[in-house]
Write a protein that holds these residues in place. Sequence first.
Motif, PDB file in Angstrom:
ATOM      1  N   ASP A   1       0.846  -1.178   0.000  1.00 55.56           N
ATOM      2  CA  ASP A   1       0.000   0.000   0.000  1.00 55.56           C
ATOM      3  C   ASP A   1       0.889   1.238   0.000  1.00 55.56           C
ATOM      4  N   GLU A   2       0.874   1.969  -1.104  1.00 54.83           N
ATOM      5  CA  GLU A   2       1.762   3.111  -1.278  1.00 54.83           C
ATOM      6  C   GLU A   2       1.459   4.240  -0.295  1.00 54.83           C
ATOM      7  N   ARG A   3       0.252   4.257   0.246  1.00 54.13           N
ATOM      8  CA  ARG A   3      -0.099   5.331   1.182  1.00 54.13           C
ATOM      9  C   ARG A   3       0.763   5.282   2.433  1.00 54.13           C
ATOM     10  N   LEU A   4       1.253   4.110   2.795  1.00 56.93           N
ATOM     11  CA  LEU A   4       2.071   3.995   4.001  1.00 56.93           C
ATOM     12  C   LEU A   4       3.348   4.810   3.900  1.00 56.93           C
ATOM     13  N   ALA A   5       3.842   5.008   2.673  1.00 57.38           N
ATOM     14  CA  ALA A   5       5.077   5.772   2.492  1.00 57.38           C
ATOM     15  C   ALA A   5       4.897   7.239   2.876  1.00 57.38           C
ATOM     16  N   GLN A   6       3.645   7.702   2.956  1.00 56.17           N
ATOM     17  CA  GLN A   6       3.396   9.092   3.315  1.00 56.17           C
ATOM     18  C   GLN A   6       3.547   9.340   4.813  1.00 56.17           C
ATOM     19  N   LEU A   7       3.542   8.277   5.608  1.00 54.04           N
ATOM     20  CA  LEU A   7       3.563   8.435   7.055  1.00 54.04           C
ATOM     21  C   LEU A   7       4.968   8.669   7.569  1.00 54.04           C
TER      22      LEU A   7
ATOM     23  N   HIS B   1      -1.197  13.068  15.783  1.00 51.72           N
ATOM     24  CA  HIS B   1      -0.629  12.084  14.864  1.00 51.72           C
ATOM     25  C   HIS B   1      -1.717  11.228  14.235  1.00 51.72           C
ATOM     26  N   LEU B   2      -2.697  10.804  15.046  1.00 51.26           N
ATOM     27  CA  LEU B   2      -3.767   9.955  14.523  1.00 51.26           C
ATOM     28  C   LEU B   2      -4.600  10.700  13.492  1.00 51.26           C
ATOM     29  N   SER B   3      -4.860  11.968  13.732  1.00 46.94           N
ATOM     30  CA  SER B   3      -5.605  12.774  12.764  1.00 46.94           C
ATOM     31  C   SER B   3      -4.860  12.851  11.436  1.00 46.94           C
ATOM     32  N   ARG B   4      -3.551  12.985  11.509  1.00 46.08           N
ATOM     33  CA  ARG B   4      -2.752  13.037  10.278  1.00 46.08           C
ATOM     34  C   ARG B   4      -2.737  11.696   9.572  1.00 46.08           C
ATOM     35  N   VAL B   5      -2.715  10.610  10.347  1.00 48.36           N
ATOM     36  CA  VAL B   5      -2.771   9.265   9.769  1.00 48.36           C
ATOM     37  C   VAL B   5      -4.082   9.083   9.000  1.00 48.36           C
ATOM     38  N   LEU B   6      -5.184   9.497   9.593  1.00 48.69           N
ATOM     39  CA  LEU B   6      -6.486   9.357   8.939  1.00 48.69           C
ATOM     40  C   LEU B   6      -6.516  10.114   7.620  1.00 48.69           C
ATOM     41  N   VAL B   7      -5.978  11.336   7.637  1.00 49.29           N
ATOM     42  CA  VAL B   7      -5.985  12.150   6.415  1.00 49.29           C
ATOM     43  C   VAL B   7      -5.103  11.519   5.341  1.00 49.29           C
ATOM     44  N   LYS B   8      -3.898  11.122   5.707  1.00 47.59           N
ATOM     45  CA  LYS B   8      -2.956  10.597   4.726  1.00 47.59           C
ATOM     46  C   LYS B   8      -3.403   9.262   4.142  1.00 47.59           C
ATOM     47  N   LEU B   9      -4.075   8.447   4.946  1.00 40.22           N
ATOM     48  CA  LEU B   9      -4.506   7.132   4.473  1.00 40.22           C
ATOM     49  C   LEU B   9      -5.918   7.154   3.897  1.00 40.22           C
ATOM     50  N   GLY B  10      -6.579   8.308   4.004  1.00 39.85           N
ATOM     51  CA  GLY B  10      -7.933   8.407   3.471  1.00 39.85           C
ATOM     52  C   GLY B  10      -8.933   7.601   4.286  1.00 39.85           C
TER      53      GLY B  10
END
Length: 237
Positions: free
Chosen positions: A149-155, A189-198
Amino acid sequence: MIRLLIADDESLLRMAFRMVFEAEPDMEVAGEADDGEQAARLARYLRPDVVLMDVRMPGLDGIEATRRIVRDSPRSRVLILTTFDLDEYAFAGLKAGAAGFLPKNTRPPELLSAIRNVAAGEAALSPRVTRRVLERFAPQMTPGPAERDERLAQLTAREHEVLVQVARGLSNAEVAAALHLAEATVKTHLSRVLVKLGLRDRAQVVVFAYETGLVRPPPPTSDHRSHGGGQAQEDGT
């Protein structure tokens, strides 16, 4: 005002729910549906904040209706009603995008609290119960390498740590203690995770972590109890 849509094929149950909700100053029942097809259609038209969804309905069931509502009415969040906390319908509802699930015999104060949490953007149940459902039914998934999952690279590294801890069933306070952070920092951090992972809430975080292989179910145990009331209790509390 929290606008509600009640989807259940039992008219007496819908009436009981309506009486409970309309006695609350911050809730109103926008509509009722007696099958999944009608629920999905009304959700598009009425745009409720929360849909209370039964799973066993004639025609289109509550799971497929949930999937359609999540897809077509993204502002509406779905609460699945199940017979027991830990059953296949709860699992299927989470997979379909529900914000959480509750047993049908949930007491009114707990139900009202769950609805308010969901309307505020939170999950409707404790992360531990979500995790336990997925641990029971996760073998039905076929997760591949987490890297797929490429979205993980955004974290960031810290966001990745928070994601894993939340997926393991820890509350914000427990994550804060485990990672030596302030609870407010964990929330950020959790809020940013939700946004980045959609993702929309903690329930989806747990599903995502299992589907991508970040978290895997524990080895099978000798506990083969059926889906009963004893399993619905959380960690003996």
